[in-house]
Scaffold this active site. Sequence first.
Site, PDB file in Angstrom:
ATOM      1  N   SER A  20       0.942  -1.179  -0.107  1.00 30.74           N
ATOM      2  CA  SER A  20      -0.036   0.040  -0.229  1.00 30.74           C
ATOM      3  C   SER A  20       0.981   1.174   0.104  1.00 30.74           C
ATOM      4  CB  SER A  20      -0.957  -0.079   1.342  1.00 30.74           C
ATOM      5  OG  SER A  20      -1.831   1.194   1.226  1.00 30.74           O
ATOM      6  N   LYS A  73      -1.326  -1.065  -4.042  1.00 32.92           N
ATOM      7  CA  LYS A  73      -2.583  -0.237  -4.019  1.00 32.92           C
ATOM      8  C   LYS A  73      -2.159   1.165  -3.610  1.00 32.92           C
ATOM      9  CE  LYS A  73      -4.817  -0.293   0.455  1.00 32.92           C
ATOM     10  NZ  LYS A  73      -5.370  -0.898   1.591  1.00 32.92           N
ATOM     11  N   LYS A 130      -3.197   5.085  -2.218  1.00 28.98           N
ATOM     12  CA  LYS A 130      -4.382   5.776  -1.692  1.00 28.98           C
ATOM     13  C   LYS A 130      -4.865   7.039  -2.470  1.00 28.98           C
ATOM     14  CE  LYS A 130      -4.550   3.513   2.534  1.00 28.98           C
ATOM     15  NZ  LYS A 130      -5.619   2.884   2.842  1.00 28.98           N
ATOM     16  N   ASP A 189      -7.596   2.894  -3.327  1.00 29.21           N
ATOM     17  CA  ASP A 189      -8.268   2.948  -1.795  1.00 29.21           C
ATOM     18  C   ASP A 189      -8.779   4.448  -1.615  1.00 29.21           C
ATOM     19  OD1 ASP A 189      -9.182   2.623   0.564  1.00 29.21           O
ATOM     20  OD2 ASP A 189      -7.387   1.991   1.474  1.00 29.21           O
ATOM     21  N   GLU A 241     -11.570   0.567  -3.447  1.00 26.37           N
ATOM     22  CA  GLU A 241     -11.989   0.021  -1.982  1.00 26.37           C
ATOM     23  C   GLU A 241     -12.516   1.178  -1.265  1.00 26.37           C
ATOM     24  OE1 GLU A 241      -9.441  -1.350   1.925  1.00 26.37           O
ATOM     25  OE2 GLU A 241      -8.305  -0.851  -0.041  1.00 26.37           O
ATOM     26  N   ASP A 268     -14.691  -1.892   3.026  1.00 24.48           N
ATOM     27  CA  ASP A 268     -13.696  -2.265   4.247  1.00 24.48           C
ATOM     28  C   ASP A 268     -14.572  -1.684   5.353  1.00 24.48           C
ATOM     29  OD1 ASP A 268     -11.765  -1.923   6.080  1.00 24.48           O
ATOM     30  OD2 ASP A 268     -10.275  -0.809   4.712  1.00 24.48           O
ATOM     31  N   LYS A 305     -10.432  -6.952   7.807  1.00 24.42           N
ATOM     32  CA  LYS A 305      -9.449  -6.624   8.917  1.00 24.42           C
ATOM     33  C   LYS A 305      -9.942  -7.402  10.066  1.00 24.42           C
ATOM     34  CE  LYS A 305      -7.536  -2.205   7.093  1.00 24.42           C
ATOM     35  NZ  LYS A 305      -8.429  -1.698   6.133  1.00 24.42           N
ATOM     36  N   GLY A 322      -4.767  -4.317   6.328  1.00 24.19           N
ATOM     37  CA  GLY A 322      -3.616  -4.056   7.382  1.00 24.19           C
ATOM     38  C   GLY A 322      -3.646  -2.705   7.884  1.00 24.19           C
TER      39      GLY A 322
END
Length: 389
Positions: free
Chosen positions: A146, A172, A174, A199, A224, A249, A273, A301
């Site tokens: 990430s 991934k 953000k 995400d 996400e 998520d 998670k 995570g």
Amino acid sequence: MHPITISDVRLYPVGLPLVERLRTSYGAEPFKSAVIVEVTTTEGAVGWGECPTKMRPSYAYETMGTALHVMREFLVPALIGQRFNSPTEVPKCLAPMRGHPMAKAALEAAVWDAWAKANLIGLAEAFAKHLPEGNEPTGRALVGVSIGIQDSIDATMNIINKRIDQGYGRIKLKIEPGWDVELARAVREQYPDVSLMLDANSAYSLADADHLKKLDEFHLLMIEQPLGFTDIYEHSKLQPQLRTPVCLDESIHSAGDARLAIAIGACKIINLKPARVGGFTESLEVYKVCAEHEIPLWIGGLLETGVGRAANLAFASLPGVNLPCDISATDRYYQRDLTEPPFVLGPNSTIEVPEGHGIAVDIKRDRVLEAQSYWFANYPYRHELGEKR
């Protein structure tokens, strides 16, 4: 299997410097915070768990302050003296205290570790014993990396290049409004075939649907949590408008939430998670729901230390976890972790589950105490909240 009885619980609030901070749509924290849990049983087993909560109520409402308060005042007293035939009995023991899933998950994780050690089995095997046949652990987990929001696309590309060179097979990124379409375009121009996901951490609203449709051209693995952090309904209105699979998520707090999201078409993928859903017992239920409905599942995570990462890795080695997980190698997070040996990225973007009983890593008590000192030296709150001493 042998039962265990809880005789003592110790809590260690810790702070660790990060190799690189992870900026999301809700910001970045200055260092990693967590509450490390040590459970001792009358049989002599010692189990470890981690509450990976943040300093601020950003990803979730829980903070270091709330977790320590709730654990010390309510959850730990409820555990002391309890005899458990299985760790799956822990949630019922803690059920009279509503909410606070991360705090509960940390204590339950420590019980899982102690129970597995008392029964001379690895944690992944312990999980498999609570699932139908055919769910034996694979011994490794498929993982990705990430990457937080950077100051520029060039800076992002430099990090992507580094991670791909290290062997990570899934990237991934953000995102947030204004940091999405052009970012994805830049990555696809250089890496047309890399497994790429975005995400949003709830940065958009349903009114942004037309804008989010623009991401379809980049053939993403998923987007996400684009909408509200508690929302399931509006995601069910967004997903039919996108070719890109929506992954939920923050919205999924239980197996019931997973069933609802699947039933109304709110997502095509679920991020699990264990800390978010209250522990591994509920995680097993989410796992079974996804398997029943053939919904792809992966483990997210929260920048866990080696304590939490070892447990998550064990769960990620179950065969129903079938997409790359956010469980990167130790050197992605820390120069020196709380545990040994370090987790190392292996062939085909995988990490091996350590062999041994329980979480099967060596917790370095001196490092835990150093990290506790770091927490108090960098105490982030204006008031002591009862835990600074």
